[in-house]
Scaffold this motif. Structure first.
Motif, short mmCIF file in Angstrom:
data_model
loop_
_atom_site.label_atom_id
_atom_site.label_comp_id
_atom_site.label_asym_id
_atom_site.label_seq_id
_atom_site.Cartn_x
_atom_site.Cartn_y
_atom_site.Cartn_z
N ASN A 135 0.80 -1.22 0.00
CA ASN A 135 0.00 0.00 0.00
C ASN A 135 0.83 1.27 0.00
N ILE A 136 1.95 1.22 0.68
CA ILE A 136 2.78 2.41 0.80
C ILE A 136 4.15 2.06 0.25
N HIS A 137 4.52 2.67 -0.85
CA HIS A 137 5.79 2.29 -1.47
C HIS A 137 6.94 3.08 -0.88
N ASP A 138 7.07 3.00 0.40
CA ASP A 138 8.15 3.69 1.08
C ASP A 138 8.64 2.77 2.20
N TRP B 34 0.23 11.09 9.30
CA TRP B 34 0.23 11.77 8.02
C TRP B 34 -0.27 10.92 6.87
N LYS C 271 -2.65 9.06 6.85
CA LYS C 271 -4.09 9.19 6.87
C LYS C 271 -4.51 10.42 6.07
N ALA C 272 -3.81 11.48 6.33
CA ALA C 272 -4.13 12.72 5.65
C ALA C 272 -4.12 12.52 4.14
N ARG C 273 -3.18 11.76 3.73
CA ARG C 273 -2.93 11.64 2.32
C ARG C 273 -4.00 10.82 1.62
N ARG C 274 -4.33 9.70 2.17
CA ARG C 274 -5.14 8.79 1.39
C ARG C 274 -6.18 8.07 2.20
N ASN D 121 -9.03 5.78 0.33
CA ASN D 121 -8.54 4.61 -0.39
C ASN D 121 -8.05 3.52 0.52
N ARG E 27 9.46 10.63 19.65
CA ARG E 27 8.62 10.35 18.51
C ARG E 27 7.80 11.58 18.14
N ARG F 140 9.87 14.03 16.18
CA ARG F 140 10.21 13.75 14.79
C ARG F 140 8.98 13.59 13.92
N PHE G 109 6.55 13.98 8.06
CA PHE G 109 5.21 14.10 7.50
C PHE G 109 5.25 14.57 6.05
N ARG H 52 8.11 12.54 3.70
CA ARG H 52 7.82 11.18 3.26
C ARG H 52 6.64 11.11 2.31
N PHE H 53 5.96 12.19 2.19
CA PHE H 53 4.83 12.25 1.27
C PHE H 53 5.16 11.64 -0.07
N TYR I 128 6.75 9.34 -1.35
CA TYR I 128 6.76 7.95 -1.75
C TYR I 128 5.42 7.27 -1.54
N VAL I 129 4.50 7.97 -0.97
CA VAL I 129 3.22 7.35 -0.69
C VAL I 129 2.46 7.17 -2.01
N ALA I 130 1.84 6.04 -2.12
CA ALA I 130 1.21 5.75 -3.41
C ALA I 130 -0.07 6.53 -3.63
N VAL I 131 -0.33 6.82 -4.88
CA VAL I 131 -1.54 7.58 -5.20
C VAL I 131 -2.38 6.89 -6.25
N GLN J 256 2.99 15.17 -7.03
CA GLN J 256 1.77 14.77 -6.36
C GLN J 256 0.97 16.00 -5.99
N VAL J 257 -0.32 15.88 -6.14
CA VAL J 257 -1.17 17.03 -5.89
C VAL J 257 -2.37 16.61 -5.07
N ILE J 258 -2.71 17.43 -4.09
CA ILE J 258 -3.99 17.24 -3.40
C ILE J 258 -4.81 18.48 -3.70
N GLU K 210 3.43 18.54 -4.21
CA GLU K 210 4.69 17.91 -3.83
C GLU K 210 5.41 17.69 -5.15
N VAL L 46 -5.26 19.33 4.22
CA VAL L 46 -4.59 18.16 3.64
C VAL L 46 -4.82 16.95 4.54
N GLN L 47 -4.95 17.21 5.82
CA GLN L 47 -5.18 16.12 6.76
C GLN L 47 -6.65 15.97 7.11
#
Lengths: 208, 366
Positions: free
Chosen positions: A42-45, A89, A91-94, A97, B89, B92, B97, B100-101, B103-106, B152-154, B183, B292-293
């Motif tokens: 799900n997350i390519h990181d 974060w 969560k914010a993104r997706r 889905n 935690r 950081r 946040f 790392r955006f 690489y997150v899949a879209v 990447q765009v939201i 992004e 965004v969140q």
């Protein structure tokens, strides 16, 4: 999943609740790849996914006094790991889905990922140890690239993007590393392993 | 050509072969199954390569596990010493946040949006020769997607983005009405430019938010990471450089149009075209990016401006019967509340009433 495996997990879990650190590490060893490959779907990181797995087990350790007995350790670990992965974060993104995709999977139960089935456990320990030593002896860059290419299965393009190296460098370094591995690997144990496999294949060919 | 594979290494170097071993995509699996069927003489070689790949994969998996287990043991040892983990935690957590955006899949949304685009384009082509890629978010919607170059765009509710056909070839220029978070995939050779009515924002590889709704008089750009150059078109194309956590605001002096009242224009004039630091919310996040969140956040904003956001967010139309109320200021953050709950909460802090006229029309009165 076999009942004995569930039983072993439950024993491990109980030991964890009693504050046995080794039990935590056993669970980690047992489920690291399960979680990693589900996460990577799900997350390519990978950095992120690995980090979340660490957080998950740190959490288990910190909260061991308040955790309850788990009926199914595997699904508990997977589901809470995915929740953690979605929160913050990600969560914010997706939100939509991922949550939809995962809630579906929760109902179906989590199958073992294909990647996990590829991992050879125990049987070839000696060969694997040998290979590991070779891999660990590689220069850091080559080791990283080999991991990205053959473990995470990233394309050359994706590796180029991720590392900022040129296409050519990535290609060359991976091939260099592959050659090194190959050279040191022409070892009796493996050759015989492959030979027996090949023989087996030939035998089965004749059968049909 | 298919017989070029002579050694196990030849196969391992082949990207599609790794995909086949990992069952990563159907095409490659199919290709290699077909290859084996058509080249029986190569079957052995392929099997050998698969087995060797498994060995390599296993060894890498174990090596990785060992690394990670060691890391975990270190962290556990630290946490046993003193309970500082949570703090670490927390500290950081907001940094990665944004970083790392990237690489997150879209995939899913991107496919849908592109699908819509192709469909639209098909309809469009006869009438106009230049095809334009268009992304639209209706009120109440939010979408995320990826441009052809990986950027990447939201897109926030009630917003539109256009790209021209040449996008990512010579230029990366997009036209924005509304609000979007970008992004940008790094490519120094082809700068990325967001055009709005009053401001152009140019970036080389960075993450930033641009807000420029037609019905609002303000345009703002917020930078999260990297460096952007903002051109103020209505100020003799004056150029500004934004650094992370800085924002710039431009308020249109509307002659005759729009709902801007004097008080808010006056307020904003002091900030006109000046670089300011963004304020962080209690949770360490930037207010401008709360959307965004999936958060809706206001900080000391006039009800009238908040109403614009509520309209888009909830797909409603809010009307004020009293000017006084439209100038009330509120600070609040909402997450999953319904519009009624939002109004009830605001109502509790400063007195006003509201009623629904129809399903989507809300009137605010004394």
């Amino acid at each position: 999943m076999t009942t004995t495996a569930i039983h072993t997990d439950n024993l491990c879990w109980e030991r964890l609740l009693q504050g046995d650190k080794e039990a935590l590490y056993e669970l980690y060893t047992q489920y690291y790849h399960t979680l990693l490959f589900i996460g990577l779907k799900n997350i390519h990181d990978s950095d992120l996914v690995k980090d979340v797995i660490q957080q998950q087990f740190l959490y288990l350790w910190e909260k061991r006094h308040t955790l309850r007995a788990a009926k199914n350790v595997r699904s508990y670990l997977i589901i809470s790991f995915l929740r953690r992965l979605t929160s913050d974060w990600v969560k914010a993104r997706r939100t939509v889905n991922l949550e939809v995709a995962w809630s579906k999977k929760e109902e179906e139960g989590f199958e073992t990922s294909w990647e996990e089935t590829l991992i050879i456990k125990d049987d070839h320990e000696a060969v694997s140890k040998n290979l590991m030593a070779v891999i660990n002896a590689l220069p850091a860059r080559q080791r990283e690239l080999i991991l990205l290419k053959f473990y995470e299965g990233l394309s050359y393009d994706a590796i180029t993007q991720r590392t900022g190296l040129t296409h050519r460098t990535v290609y060359n370094k991976i091939h260099e590393a592959l050659d090194k591995i190959k050279q040191r690997l022409v070892q009796p144990a493996m050759v015989s392993g492959i030979q027996s496999l090949v023989l087996l294949c030939i035998a089965s060919c004749f059968h049909f | 050509m298919q017989h070029k594979y002579r050694t196990v290494e030849d196969l391992l170097k082949e990207e599609s072969f790794i995909n086949y071993c990992l069952r990563k995509n159907e095409q490659d699996v199919h290709y290699w199954e077909k290859y084996i069927a058509e080249n029986p003489g190569k079957k052995e070689l392929v099997e050998e390569a698969v087995q060797e790949y498994r060995l390599l994969f296993s060894a890498l998996a174990h090596a990785d596990l060992e690394d990670q287990l060691m890391e975990l043991k270190k962290k556990i040892a630290n946490s046993d010493g003193a309970p500082v983990i949570e703090l670490k935690r927390a500290a950081r957590s907001h940094k990665p946040f944004y970083r790392r955006f990237s690489y997150v899949a879209v995939a899913a949304l991107a496919v849908i949006t592109i699908g819509v685009y192709l469909f639209r384009q098909e309809q469009r082509t006869p009438s106009s020769q230049r095809s334009i890629i268009q992304y639209v978010c209706k009120p109440g919607e939010r979408k995320s997607f990826q441009f052809p170059d990986g950027t990447q765009v939201i897109l926030n509710a009630g917003s539109e983005i256009y790209l021209n056909e040449q996008y990512a070839k010579n230029t990366r220029e997009v036209f924005l009405k509304g609000e979007a978070f970008f992004e940008v995939t790094h490519n120094a050779a082809v700068p990325f430019i967001v055009h709005t009515a009053s401001m152009d924002v140019k970036a080389l590889g960075t993450a930033f938010n641009v807000k420029s709704y037609n019905n609002e008089s303000r345009t703002e750009a917020v930078l999260i990471r990297g460096l952007v150059e903002v051109t103020l078109k209505k100020d003799n194309n004056r150029k500004l450089l934004l650094h992370p956590d800085e924002k710039v605001l431009w308020t249109e002096n509307k002659n005759g149009g729009g709902a801007t009242t004097q008080s808010s224009t006056k307020n904003n004039n002091q900030e006109q075209g000046k670089i300011q630091l963004v304020k962080k919310l209690d949770n360490g996040h930037v207010k401008e990016l709360a959307w965004v969140q999936n958060n809706l956040a206001f900080e000391d904003e006039a009800f009238e401006e908040i109403a614009f956001q509520l309209n888009r967010w909830y797909n409603v139309t809010i009307r004020f019967e009293s000017n006084d109320i439209s100038q009330y200021h509120f600070t609040a953050t909402f997450k999953k509340e319904k519009i009624e709950q939002v109004l009830d909460i605001l109502k509790a802090s400063k007195k006003f009433n509201y009623r629904f006229e129809g399903e989507r029309s809300i009137v605010i009165y004394k």
